[in-house]
Design a protein around this motif. Sequence first.
Motif, mmCIF file in Angstrom:
data_model
loop_
_atom_site.group_PDB
_atom_site.id
_atom_site.type_symbol
_atom_site.label_atom_id
_atom_site.label_comp_id
_atom_site.label_asym_id
_atom_site.label_seq_id
_atom_site.Cartn_x
_atom_site.Cartn_y
_atom_site.Cartn_z
ATOM 1 N N GLU A 85 0.863 -1.186 0.063
ATOM 2 C CA GLU A 85 0.071 0.069 -0.077
ATOM 3 C C GLU A 85 0.945 1.310 0.047
ATOM 4 O O GLU A 85 0.592 2.178 -0.755
ATOM 5 C CB GLU A 85 -0.863 -0.017 1.327
ATOM 6 N N VAL A 86 1.790 1.197 0.963
ATOM 7 C CA VAL A 86 2.853 2.410 0.845
ATOM 8 C C VAL A 86 3.421 2.550 -0.555
ATOM 9 O O VAL A 86 3.515 3.640 -1.004
ATOM 10 C CB VAL A 86 3.877 2.013 1.923
ATOM 11 N N GLY A 87 4.091 1.673 -1.265
ATOM 12 C CA GLY A 87 4.579 1.693 -2.305
ATOM 13 C C GLY A 87 3.709 2.038 -3.356
ATOM 14 O O GLY A 87 3.903 3.079 -4.095
ATOM 15 N N ASP A 88 2.384 1.595 -3.497
ATOM 16 C CA ASP A 88 1.375 1.829 -4.463
ATOM 17 C C ASP A 88 0.992 3.447 -4.237
ATOM 18 O O ASP A 88 0.466 4.242 -5.333
ATOM 19 C CB ASP A 88 0.152 0.989 -4.462
ATOM 20 N N GLN A 89 0.599 3.948 -3.168
ATOM 21 C CA GLN A 89 0.044 5.177 -2.743
ATOM 22 C C GLN A 89 1.007 6.296 -2.740
ATOM 23 O O GLN A 89 0.650 7.558 -3.132
ATOM 24 C CB GLN A 89 -0.745 5.136 -1.660
ATOM 25 N N GLY A 90 2.098 6.175 -2.088
ATOM 26 C CA GLY A 90 2.922 7.316 -1.782
ATOM 27 C C GLY A 90 4.177 7.463 -2.220
ATOM 28 O O GLY A 90 4.738 8.339 -2.555
ATOM 29 N N MET A 91 4.869 6.236 -2.363
ATOM 30 C CA MET A 91 6.208 6.248 -2.447
ATOM 31 C C MET A 91 6.548 6.635 -3.804
ATOM 32 O O MET A 91 7.794 7.253 -4.167
ATOM 33 C CB MET A 91 6.769 4.699 -2.309
ATOM 34 N N THR A 92 5.803 6.237 -4.852
ATOM 35 C CA THR A 92 6.095 6.482 -6.258
ATOM 36 C C THR A 92 6.394 7.998 -6.847
ATOM 37 O O THR A 92 7.193 8.386 -7.186
ATOM 38 C CB THR A 92 4.895 6.070 -7.126
ATOM 39 N N GLU A 93 5.473 8.783 -5.799
ATOM 40 C CA GLU A 93 5.582 10.211 -6.304
ATOM 41 C C GLU A 93 7.033 10.782 -5.694
ATOM 42 O O GLU A 93 7.713 11.485 -6.266
ATOM 43 C CB GLU A 93 4.536 10.878 -5.490
ATOM 44 N N VAL A 94 7.215 10.169 -4.474
ATOM 45 C CA VAL A 94 8.398 10.876 -3.797
ATOM 46 C C VAL A 94 9.713 10.463 -4.793
ATOM 47 O O VAL A 94 10.373 11.266 -4.970
ATOM 48 C CB VAL A 94 8.510 10.143 -2.478
ATOM 49 N N LEU A 95 9.887 9.088 -5.199
ATOM 50 C CA LEU A 95 10.866 8.669 -5.973
ATOM 51 C C LEU A 95 10.917 9.346 -7.158
ATOM 52 O O LEU A 95 12.034 9.415 -7.706
ATOM 53 C CB LEU A 95 10.729 7.149 -6.143
ATOM 54 N N LEU A 96 9.659 9.449 -7.842
ATOM 55 C CA LEU A 96 9.900 10.177 -9.128
ATOM 56 C C LEU A 96 10.448 11.652 -9.092
ATOM 57 O O LEU A 96 11.241 12.145 -9.716
ATOM 58 C CB LEU A 96 8.528 10.245 -9.713
ATOM 59 N N GLU A 97 9.900 12.239 -7.884
ATOM 60 C CA GLU A 97 10.530 13.947 -7.567
ATOM 61 C C GLU A 97 12.114 13.678 -7.426
ATOM 62 O O GLU A 97 12.809 14.523 -7.815
ATOM 63 C CB GLU A 97 9.883 14.038 -6.240
ATOM 64 N N LEU A 98 12.629 12.639 -6.600
ATOM 65 C CA LEU A 98 13.913 12.405 -6.389
ATOM 66 C C LEU A 98 14.640 12.118 -7.579
ATOM 67 O O LEU A 98 15.723 12.720 -8.074
ATOM 68 C CB LEU A 98 14.184 11.355 -5.391
ATOM 69 N N GLU A 99 14.237 11.291 -8.578
ATOM 70 C CA GLU A 99 14.782 10.850 -9.708
ATOM 71 C C GLU A 99 14.868 12.279 -10.771
ATOM 72 O O GLU A 99 15.877 12.333 -11.615
ATOM 73 C CB GLU A 99 14.026 9.699 -10.815
ATOM 74 N N GLN A 100 13.835 13.008 -10.753
ATOM 75 C CA GLN A 100 13.849 14.185 -11.504
ATOM 76 C C GLN A 100 15.128 15.219 -10.880
ATOM 77 O O GLN A 100 15.663 15.828 -11.840
ATOM 78 C CB GLN A 100 12.667 14.926 -11.400
ATOM 79 N N ILE A 101 15.352 15.359 -9.697
ATOM 80 C CA ILE A 101 16.072 16.335 -9.188
ATOM 81 C C ILE A 101 17.424 15.554 -9.810
ATOM 82 O O ILE A 101 18.521 16.612 -10.071
ATOM 83 C CB ILE A 101 16.200 16.208 -7.579
ATOM 84 N N VAL A 102 17.683 14.491 -9.417
ATOM 85 C CA VAL A 102 19.233 13.776 -9.827
ATOM 86 C C VAL A 102 19.302 14.081 -11.469
ATOM 87 O O VAL A 102 20.481 14.431 -11.783
ATOM 88 C CB VAL A 102 19.195 12.251 -9.572
#
Length: 170
Positions: A85-102
Amino acid sequence: DESGILLITFAHGWHHNASGDPEDSNITSFREVLAQAAEYEELTHSLTGNPRRKILGLYIGWRGASLKGFLNYFTFWARKATAHEVGDQGMTEVLLELEQIVKQNKAKHSQSRMVTIGHSLGGAALFSSLHSVLAERYVSSRPYKTTQAAEGFGDLVVLLNPAFEAIRHG
């Protein structure tokens, strides 16, 4: 800054949480990994003269431990569902934002990198957060069935003993 960054992100597993307890073995180990990465950057700098990258660590905490003591061993299936649930609901957005920053940093500093690690149920959460992203990137890379490679995620994703069924992977 002229050096770029190395972002190491870690999602903990079962029996751990986001309390920030300095005695937690996952937090201690993650800090050791970050220290070793900094030592490696220093060694690389001394041998090659290349600029040192800034080492950034992000510990993704979620409620992996829900009960204290022996009773926590009876929570596996509930915590497993929560991890997905954590992976499906909230983690994706955080990881995509981090990827964009990098990626933005990599445009200026080609040595910038992103490493993402998930252990046990943290690996399950990480898989749940990235499987649809990777599937979409694969499909998008194949509009005319060319041999164009699909874009991955970051520079390295490591699932250490991920706690999910093989059928999810297929």
